[in-house]
Design a protein around this motif. Structure first.
Motif, mmCIF file in Angstrom:
data_model
loop_
_atom_site.group_PDB
_atom_site.id
_atom_site.type_symbol
_atom_site.label_atom_id
_atom_site.label_comp_id
_atom_site.label_asym_id
_atom_site.label_seq_id
_atom_site.Cartn_x
_atom_site.Cartn_y
_atom_site.Cartn_z
ATOM 1 N N SER A 165 0.807 -1.227 0.000
ATOM 2 C CA SER A 165 0.000 0.000 0.000
ATOM 3 C C SER A 165 0.838 1.274 0.000
ATOM 4 O O SER A 165 0.321 2.351 -0.289
ATOM 5 C CB SER A 165 -0.916 0.015 1.230
ATOM 6 O OG SER A 165 -0.171 0.222 2.416
ATOM 7 N N GLU A 215 -9.286 -3.128 -1.639
ATOM 8 C CA GLU A 215 -8.234 -3.034 -0.623
ATOM 9 C C GLU A 215 -8.126 -4.324 0.165
ATOM 10 O O GLU A 215 -7.014 -4.823 0.425
ATOM 11 C CB GLU A 215 -8.523 -1.873 0.328
ATOM 12 C CG GLU A 215 -8.361 -0.498 -0.292
ATOM 13 C CD GLU A 215 -8.803 0.608 0.654
ATOM 14 O OE1 GLU A 215 -7.983 1.501 0.938
ATOM 15 O OE2 GLU A 215 -9.972 0.574 1.109
ATOM 16 N N ARG A 256 -1.834 -4.424 -7.548
ATOM 17 C CA ARG A 256 -2.466 -3.113 -7.365
ATOM 18 C C ARG A 256 -2.117 -2.182 -8.526
ATOM 19 O O ARG A 256 -2.994 -1.481 -9.059
ATOM 20 C CB ARG A 256 -1.993 -2.497 -6.050
ATOM 21 C CG ARG A 256 -2.436 -1.061 -5.846
ATOM 22 C CD ARG A 256 -1.667 -0.394 -4.725
ATOM 23 N NE ARG A 256 -1.823 1.048 -4.778
ATOM 24 C CZ ARG A 256 -1.078 1.913 -4.081
ATOM 25 N NH1 ARG A 256 -0.138 1.473 -3.271
ATOM 26 N NH2 ARG A 256 -1.284 3.208 -4.200
ATOM 27 N N GLU A 282 -4.776 -0.386 -11.017
ATOM 28 C CA GLU A 282 -4.848 1.075 -11.116
ATOM 29 C C GLU A 282 -4.589 1.560 -12.532
ATOM 30 O O GLU A 282 -5.186 2.561 -12.974
ATOM 31 C CB GLU A 282 -3.866 1.703 -10.131
ATOM 32 C CG GLU A 282 -4.278 1.510 -8.678
ATOM 33 C CD GLU A 282 -3.287 2.076 -7.683
ATOM 34 O OE1 GLU A 282 -3.650 2.277 -6.507
ATOM 35 O OE2 GLU A 282 -2.125 2.321 -8.085
ATOM 36 N N SER A 283 -3.712 0.858 -13.268
ATOM 37 C CA SER A 283 -3.438 1.263 -14.657
ATOM 38 C C SER A 283 -4.675 1.067 -15.533
ATOM 39 O O SER A 283 -4.896 1.809 -16.487
ATOM 40 C CB SER A 283 -2.268 0.459 -15.217
ATOM 41 O OG SER A 283 -2.614 -0.908 -15.386
ATOM 42 N N HIS A 321 -7.079 5.294 -11.656
ATOM 43 C CA HIS A 321 -7.046 5.991 -10.368
ATOM 44 C C HIS A 321 -6.568 5.026 -9.280
ATOM 45 O O HIS A 321 -6.566 3.807 -9.461
ATOM 46 C CB HIS A 321 -8.428 6.552 -9.998
ATOM 47 C CG HIS A 321 -9.482 5.500 -9.819
ATOM 48 N ND1 HIS A 321 -9.613 4.725 -8.678
ATOM 49 C CD2 HIS A 321 -10.476 5.081 -10.662
ATOM 50 C CE1 HIS A 321 -10.621 3.899 -8.799
ATOM 51 N NE2 HIS A 321 -11.167 4.087 -10.005
ATOM 52 N N SER A 322 -6.172 5.593 -8.149
ATOM 53 C CA SER A 322 -5.681 4.782 -7.037
ATOM 54 C C SER A 322 -6.820 3.997 -6.396
ATOM 55 O O SER A 322 -7.949 4.481 -6.298
ATOM 56 C CB SER A 322 -5.023 5.675 -5.981
ATOM 57 O OG SER A 322 -4.643 4.917 -4.839
ATOM 58 N N VAL A 323 -6.505 2.796 -5.964
ATOM 59 C CA VAL A 323 -7.506 1.989 -5.260
ATOM 60 C C VAL A 323 -7.347 2.121 -3.740
ATOM 61 O O VAL A 323 -8.113 1.528 -2.987
ATOM 62 C CB VAL A 323 -7.401 0.498 -5.655
ATOM 63 C CG1 VAL A 323 -7.718 0.324 -7.125
ATOM 64 C CG2 VAL A 323 -6.034 -0.085 -5.311
ATOM 65 N N SER A 337 -8.187 3.952 -0.743
ATOM 66 C CA SER A 337 -9.264 4.893 -0.460
ATOM 67 C C SER A 337 -9.125 5.511 0.921
ATOM 68 O O SER A 337 -8.687 4.851 1.867
ATOM 69 C CB SER A 337 -10.614 4.165 -0.566
ATOM 70 O OG SER A 337 -11.670 4.999 -0.155
#
Length: 220
Positions: free
Chosen positions: A113, A139, A180, A184-185, A189-191, A193
């Motif tokens: 993370s 997550e 991850r 995200e690619s 966006h980022s996962v 949160s």
């Protein structure tokens, strides 16, 4: 304790155990409902010691009362099982101190993370709440992937001591980090949160529960 004026002053205070003992000593009938509740908790705890499976059943009911979806609950129960297998592996490697388990957890969490457990909780605005209880499906899946991978690596390499266990934890986290990055690619966006469960869920007794980030629309 430190007062509002900055000075340390004597105050009357108690921890949770002390408060419960204080309630038990109150002769007033108004305290009777709380005494009965405490007695019920004690009975439930004894039942759980006799039949540990009841602990999981109660956990499911507690999550359900808080408004979590059945799908999220199932994933959470599986993650608890996977976590237990990992801690068993660490224990087999000679890890016995609670602080060392916390260090290894931080290594694994940071590897996938980018944050330690404490940093992750602050990112979500948590204090005493359980971090996993406030993870989204993605997550939670990534965290479980990291733990499962670390467990399998540990079983294969049979590490001894803290240094070797740190390496297996790190490598397990790195596998989840790569997954991850791929996710995200594709999403753009980022996962990771900042949202927490309390931002979305309400007790099931309340009307108009908001849609959770912990469940898929197909489940509706």
């Amino acid at each position: 304790m430190r007062a509002f004026d900055g000075k340390r002053r004597k105050v009357q205070a108690a921890d949770l155990q002390g408060i419960f003992r204080l309630i038990q000593s109150i002769p007033s009938k108004k305290a009777e409902p709380v005494k009965q509740w405490l007695a019920k908790l004690g009975e439930q705890r004894i039942d759980q010691m006799i039949d540990p499976e009841l602990t999981f059943q109660m956990a499911v009911e507690d999550y359900r009362r808080q408004g979590y979806s059945d799908k999220w609950i199932n994933e959470r129960m599986r993650s608890i099982e996977m976590r237990k297998e990992l801690t068993d592996e660490w224990h087999r490697a000679g890890i016995t101190e609670q602080k060392d388990f916390a260090i290894l957890t931080n290594v694994l969490t940071q590897a996938w993370s980018g944050m330690t457990t404490g940093e992750y909780k602050r990112h979500k605005g948590l204090t005493k709440e359980n971090l996993r209880d406030n993870m989204t499906n993605v997550e939670l899946a990534l965290n479980t992937l990291a733990e499962v991978t670390a467990t399998e690596i540990s079983r294969q390499r049979n590490p001894k001591g803290m240094a070797q266990s740190r390496q297996t934890a790190k490598e397990g986290g790195e596998v989840a980090r790569n997954a991850r990055a791929d996710i995200e690619s594709r999403l753009g966006h980022s996962v990771i949160s900042s949202e927490r469960a309390s931002d979305h869920i309400r007790p099931i007794e309340e009307k108009g529960k908001a849609e959770l980030p912990f469940e898929d629309k197909e489940d509706k």
